[in-house]
Design a protein around this motif. Structure first.
Motif, mmCIF file in Angstrom:
data_model
loop_
_atom_site.group_PDB
_atom_site.id
_atom_site.type_symbol
_atom_site.label_atom_id
_atom_site.label_comp_id
_atom_site.label_asym_id
_atom_site.label_seq_id
_atom_site.Cartn_x
_atom_site.Cartn_y
_atom_site.Cartn_z
ATOM 1 N N THR A 84 24.482 15.900 0.353
ATOM 2 C CA THR A 84 24.848 14.908 1.355
ATOM 3 C C THR A 84 23.948 13.691 1.150
ATOM 4 N N ALA A 85 24.382 12.562 1.708
ATOM 5 C CA ALA A 85 23.566 11.354 1.583
ATOM 6 C C ALA A 85 22.202 11.557 2.233
ATOM 7 N N GLN A 86 22.170 12.273 3.360
ATOM 8 C CA GLN A 86 20.900 12.507 4.032
ATOM 9 C C GLN A 86 19.968 13.352 3.162
ATOM 10 N N GLU A 87 20.500 14.372 2.535
ATOM 11 C CA GLU A 87 19.681 15.198 1.643
ATOM 12 C C GLU A 87 19.180 14.369 0.451
ATOM 13 N N TYR A 88 20.024 13.507 -0.075
ATOM 14 C CA TYR A 88 19.648 12.660 -1.206
ATOM 15 C C TYR A 88 18.487 11.735 -0.831
ATOM 16 N N MET A 89 18.540 11.170 0.382
ATOM 17 C CA MET A 89 17.505 10.233 0.815
ATOM 18 C C MET A 89 16.193 10.924 1.143
ATOM 19 N N ASP A 90 16.239 12.238 1.385
ATOM 20 C CA ASP A 90 15.047 12.985 1.778
ATOM 21 C C ASP A 90 14.288 13.419 0.529
ATOM 22 N N GLY A 91 13.587 12.467 -0.099
ATOM 23 C CA GLY A 91 12.949 12.775 -1.374
ATOM 24 C C GLY A 91 11.537 12.248 -1.507
ATOM 25 N N THR A 92 10.827 12.064 -0.394
ATOM 26 C CA THR A 92 9.447 11.568 -0.466
ATOM 27 C C THR A 92 8.569 12.562 -1.208
ATOM 28 N N PRO A 93 7.834 12.137 -2.234
ATOM 29 C CA PRO A 93 6.935 13.048 -2.948
ATOM 30 C C PRO A 93 5.921 13.670 -2.000
ATOM 31 N N SER A 94 5.488 14.885 -2.301
ATOM 32 C CA SER A 94 4.611 15.627 -1.399
ATOM 33 C C SER A 94 3.259 14.962 -1.219
ATOM 34 N N TRP A 95 2.842 14.129 -2.172
ATOM 35 C CA TRP A 95 1.536 13.490 -2.084
ATOM 36 C C TRP A 95 1.589 12.117 -1.417
ATOM 37 N N ALA A 137 0.851 -1.198 0.000
ATOM 38 C CA ALA A 137 0.000 0.000 0.000
ATOM 39 C C ALA A 137 0.883 1.242 0.000
ATOM 40 N N PRO A 138 1.722 1.398 -1.061
ATOM 41 C CA PRO A 138 2.794 2.402 -1.016
ATOM 42 C C PRO A 138 2.371 3.849 -1.212
ATOM 43 N N LEU A 139 1.069 4.120 -1.327
ATOM 44 C CA LEU A 139 0.664 5.515 -1.288
ATOM 45 C C LEU A 139 1.004 6.115 0.075
ATOM 46 N N GLN A 140 0.995 5.264 1.125
ATOM 47 C CA GLN A 140 1.303 5.762 2.461
ATOM 48 C C GLN A 140 2.312 4.915 3.225
ATOM 49 N N PHE A 141 2.445 3.630 2.900
ATOM 50 C CA PHE A 141 3.367 2.750 3.614
ATOM 51 C C PHE A 141 4.577 2.432 2.743
ATOM 52 N N PRO A 142 5.774 2.338 3.327
ATOM 53 C CA PRO A 142 6.925 1.929 2.521
ATOM 54 C C PRO A 142 6.634 0.628 1.786
ATOM 55 N N GLU A 143 7.011 0.583 0.515
ATOM 56 C CA GLU A 143 6.633 -0.549 -0.325
ATOM 57 C C GLU A 143 7.340 -1.832 0.076
ATOM 58 N N LEU A 166 18.396 -3.532 7.173
ATOM 59 C CA LEU A 166 18.082 -2.194 6.681
ATOM 60 C C LEU A 166 16.710 -1.750 7.164
ATOM 61 N N ARG A 167 16.529 -0.434 7.202
ATOM 62 C CA ARG A 167 15.215 0.129 7.510
ATOM 63 C C ARG A 167 14.627 0.699 6.230
ATOM 64 N N PRO A 168 13.404 0.313 5.885
ATOM 65 C CA PRO A 168 12.793 0.830 4.663
ATOM 66 C C PRO A 168 12.375 2.284 4.809
ATOM 67 N N LYS A 169 12.263 2.974 3.674
ATOM 68 C CA LYS A 169 11.725 4.326 3.641
ATOM 69 C C LYS A 169 10.831 4.441 2.414
ATOM 70 N N MET A 170 10.109 5.546 2.308
ATOM 71 C CA MET A 170 9.295 5.749 1.115
ATOM 72 C C MET A 170 10.196 5.897 -0.105
ATOM 73 N N ASP A 171 9.773 5.338 -1.217
ATOM 74 C CA ASP A 171 10.556 5.403 -2.441
ATOM 75 C C ASP A 171 10.672 6.854 -2.911
ATOM 76 N N GLY A 172 11.893 7.319 -3.072
ATOM 77 C CA GLY A 172 12.105 8.678 -3.538
ATOM 78 C C GLY A 172 13.527 9.128 -3.249
ATOM 79 N N PHE A 173 13.962 10.175 -3.934
ATOM 80 C CA PHE A 173 15.290 10.715 -3.722
ATOM 81 C C PHE A 173 15.297 12.175 -4.165
ATOM 82 N N ASN A 174 16.281 12.896 -3.668
ATOM 83 C CA ASN A 174 16.462 14.305 -4.020
ATOM 84 C C ASN A 174 17.693 14.423 -4.908
#
Length: 425
Positions: A189-200, A84-90, A176-184
């Motif tokens: 920095t690696a942290q900035e790159y990983m912080d890419g969850t779409p706004s919706w 249910a990846p609209l809201q949960f990590p896939e 590993l810990r999953p996150k929402m699919d996305g990237f910046n």
């Protein structure tokens, strides 16, 4: 199916393939799924389907759906796309359970392999850098096929990395810990790159989400009384892997894990974008191959592809059927076009039906809001969509006019709602 953001469904009525009637019977949800499955209880679809009805253009379909109040049951027409990846990590345990609670009768696991040749649920073999915290784990990030490269504003270079399941052992993957699919892509920095969850989408459910192996997925879906649709992901490393693990070994291993778990082949819809995988299952594992799904990605493989021009489809629908393929699964847009301001079946959809191929569509609610055109999945009907409620108008064309077997959705409550309202399986 394809990766974010441009990410990426009837049967031949002869003695070899199942008849349409028999196939409909095979798709009938088991008793456990009809009641939500063990441990799930009653199906809960929440407010989103009703929100979408409210967003529809006025008309008979809107009035019909507005009168649909439940109770709702699990439906095999409703296929959970990666959970249910609209809201949960896939591809997480939590996402799969959420999909089951929303009435998905079929749950998907995209199957990739690890360095020690164990199978895991991951959308692509090399997506760990966009779907997990691997870049924040130096000891594991060091094992990535391509380490993190920061964006360089002076040259216009975008940030990048490439971390694959085959870079890690199963134990390392499970840590590993999953996150929402996305990237910046502008991350320095690696942290900035990983912080890419779409706004919706949302990060609300990330902290406690759990990655799963393919065997764990099988055990979970079996316990829920639901059906399986594993996709054998096309490898992004040279095969045979490390000289001995061939594509055939990989395809067979996936099926063997269902056999070892005692799963009825009629409950498994094995998928692949590689036609050769489907043909392998038809020959080597005919009980599973009988309802294997050929995922149609020919629009990306062949830039001349046109869903209204049969000469651009290679192989043709009849050629696929003659090879033994029984179910074809293209992206939503291939199945539809527009005429006189309405969404209508495409020539592709009509040809598939004529050849007796079952159809499954992917993936509803994978794109952002439709008021901006809907992106990849809605490209063939962009001139006639302008609101999220148009998802239900499209779903109705797929379900009633084309007669698809099922529809993948990133939020299965929507497809569950529609299937219940229209009394589909």
């Amino acid at each position: 199916m394809t990766i974010f953001p441009a990410l990426r469904a009837t049967l031949r009525p002869t003695l070899r393939p199942l008849s349409a009637a028999l196939f409909a019977l095979a798709l009938a949800a088991p008793a456990a799924a009809e009641s939500g499955g063990p441990g799930i209880g009653s199906i809960e679809i929440g407010p989103r389907p009703f929100y979408l009805v409210g967003e529809m253009k006025d008309g008979a379909l809107k009035e019909q759906l507005a009168q649909c109040k439940g109770p709702f049951t699990a439906k095999n027409f409703s296929i959970a796309h990666r959970g249910a990846p609209l809201q949960f990590p896939e591809h997480t345990r939590e996402g799969y359970i959420a999909a089951a609670r929303m009435g998905a009768g079929v749950i998907e696991c995209d199957v990739a392999f690890t360095k020690d040749r164990e199978l895991v649920c991951r959308h692509a073999q090399c997506d760990l850098h966009t779907t997990t915290d691997i870049l924040a784990r130096p000891e594991l990030a060091a094992k990535c096929s391509e380490g993190f490269q920061p964006a360089d504003p002076t040259t216009g270079r975008k940030a990048s990395a490439k971390c694959c399941t085959s870079d890690l052992t199963l134990a390392e993957f499970k840590s590993l810990r999953p996150k929402m699919d996305g990237f910046n892509p502008r991350g320095v920095t690696a942290q900035e790159y990983m912080d890419g969850t779409p706004s919706w989408r949302t990060d609300l459910y990330v902290n406690r989400a759990t990655l799963v192996s393919h065997k764990e997925y099988i055990d979970l879906v079996k316990s829920l009384g639901l059906k399986f649709t594993p996709e054998l992901k096309t490898p992004e490393v040279a095969m045979p892997f490390e000289g001995s693990y061939s594509q055939e070994h990989y395809a067979q291993q996936m099926i063997d894990e269902y056999k070892a778990a005692g799963i009825d082949p009629r409950d498994v819809y094995a998928q692949s974008f590689r036609l050769d995988d489907v043909l392998y299952w038809l020959k080597a594992e005919p009980a599973f191959g009988a309802q294997a799904v050929y995922l149609d990605g020919r629009d990306e493989e062949n830039k001349g592809f046109d869903n209204m021009k049969p000469e651009s489809w290679q192989p043709s629908m009849q050629e696929l059927a003659d090879k033994g393929v029984k179910i074809l699964a293209p992206p939503l847009w291939m199945l539809v076009t527009h005429k006189d301001g309405r969404i209508v079946p495409s020539a592709y959809a009509e040809a598939a039906k004529k050849a007796g191929l079952g159809l499954i569509a992917w993936s509803l609610e994978r794109s952002g809001p439709l008021n901006t055109g809907g992106g990849y999945y809605y490209q063939s009907v962009k001139p006639v969509i302008d609101r999220d409620g148009d998802m239900l108008a499209l779903l109705d064309v797929l379900g009633r006019d084309i007669g698809v077997i099922g529809v993948f959705s990133d939020w299965p409550a929507t497809t569950t709602f529609y299937a219940n309202c229209m009394k589909l399986n």
